[in-house]
Motif scaffolding. Structure first.
Motif, PDB file in Angstrom:
ATOM      1  N   HIS A  10       0.796  -1.228   0.000  1.00 57.50           N
ATOM      2  CA  HIS A  10       0.000   0.000   0.000  1.00 57.50           C
ATOM      3  C   HIS A  10       0.829   1.278   0.000  1.00 57.50           C
ATOM      4  N   THR A  25      -0.983   4.841   0.324  1.00 56.17           N
ATOM      5  CA  THR A  25      -2.233   4.995  -0.414  1.00 56.17           C
ATOM      6  C   THR A  25      -3.366   5.476   0.493  1.00 56.17           C
ATOM      7  N   ASP A  26      -4.424   5.913  -0.147  1.00 58.14           N
ATOM      8  CA  ASP A  26      -5.612   6.341   0.592  1.00 58.14           C
ATOM      9  C   ASP A  26      -6.163   5.173   1.413  1.00 58.14           C
ATOM     10  N   PHE A  27      -6.122   3.962   0.839  1.00 56.48           N
ATOM     11  CA  PHE A  27      -6.568   2.776   1.569  1.00 56.48           C
ATOM     12  C   PHE A  27      -5.750   2.616   2.853  1.00 56.48           C
ATOM     13  N   CYS A  30      -6.667   5.090   5.538  1.00 51.27           N
ATOM     14  CA  CYS A  30      -7.977   4.742   6.120  1.00 51.27           C
ATOM     15  C   CYS A  30      -7.820   3.631   7.157  1.00 51.27           C
ATOM     16  N   GLN A  31      -6.987   2.634   6.844  1.00 54.48           N
ATOM     17  CA  GLN A  31      -6.755   1.521   7.755  1.00 54.48           C
ATOM     18  C   GLN A  31      -6.059   1.990   9.035  1.00 54.48           C
ATOM     19  N   TYR A 117      -4.051  -2.653  -8.630  1.00 53.87           N
ATOM     20  CA  TYR A 117      -4.123  -2.338  -7.190  1.00 53.87           C
ATOM     21  C   TYR A 117      -5.580  -2.385  -6.726  1.00 53.87           C
ATOM     22  N   LYS A 118      -6.492  -1.857  -7.536  1.00 52.02           N
ATOM     23  CA  LYS A 118      -7.918  -1.889  -7.166  1.00 52.02           C
ATOM     24  C   LYS A 118      -8.391  -3.340  -7.056  1.00 52.02           C
ATOM     25  N   LEU A 121      -7.279  -4.715  -3.760  1.00 48.39           N
ATOM     26  CA  LEU A 121      -8.143  -4.233  -2.662  1.00 48.39           C
ATOM     27  C   LEU A 121      -9.488  -4.952  -2.676  1.00 48.39           C
ATOM     28  N   ASP A 122     -10.040  -5.132  -3.870  1.00 55.17           N
ATOM     29  CA  ASP A 122     -11.336  -5.803  -3.992  1.00 55.17           C
ATOM     30  C   ASP A 122     -11.248  -7.257  -3.491  1.00 55.17           C
ATOM     31  N   HIS A 124      -9.557  -8.324  -1.061  1.00 55.02           N
ATOM     32  CA  HIS A 124      -9.482  -8.333   0.410  1.00 55.02           C
ATOM     33  C   HIS A 124     -10.771  -7.833   1.056  1.00 55.02           C
ATOM     34  N   ALA A 125     -11.665  -7.312   0.231  1.00 56.80           N
ATOM     35  CA  ALA A 125     -12.887  -6.686   0.777  1.00 56.80           C
ATOM     36  C   ALA A 125     -13.824  -7.702   1.378  1.00 56.80           C
TER      37      ALA A 125
END
Length: 125
Positions: A10, A25-27, A30-31, A117-118, A121-122, A124-125
């Motif tokens: 990230h 990253t923005d992710f 946020c975490q 990258y998206k 993230l998806d 792991h969602a």
């Protein structure tokens, strides 16, 4: 022309010519939650992929910031020392950590583009 690439840890790097701007990253912000302290690398430091290049601390946790590629740190974002919350406000903009002179552009091929990258993230969602 600049383009952005990502690591599985990230971090991002925005590549402009032979210089890359690195941050989390923005992710990731946020975490972490509210960022309260950022330790930046020293100018002149040599970085290698996957090595620690800094630390970001939040109210929840401290997390290492890893270098995405090899190079030499040529600039750090001194604004983060006074205002680490910039990482929360604009992680992939004003909240950047450092700039690196890219030693081996071929290493960029091992990083993910925005779509990959998206997808990570998806997954792991």
């Amino acid at each position: 022309m600049s383009h952005i690439l990502f690591t599985k840890d990230h971090e991002y790097i925005v590549v402009e010519g032979d210089v890359g701007t690195v941050g989390i990253t923005d992710f990731a912000q946020c975490q972490l939650g509210d960022v309260v302290f950022v330790e930046l690398p020293e100018i002149g430091k040599a970085t290698k992929p996957g090595e620690q290049a800094g630390v970001v601390e939040s109210v929840k946790a401290a997390s290492d910031v890893f270098a995405p590629i090899s190079g030499e740190v040529v600039e750090v974002n001194a604004a983060l020392e006074d205002n680490p919350a910039l990482v929360n406000e604009d992680a992939q903009g004003k909240g950047w950590f450092y700039k690196v002179k890219i030693a081996d552009p071929a290493e960029l091929e091992g990083l993910m583009d925005e779509a990959a990258y998206k997808a990570l993230l998806d997954s792991h969602a």
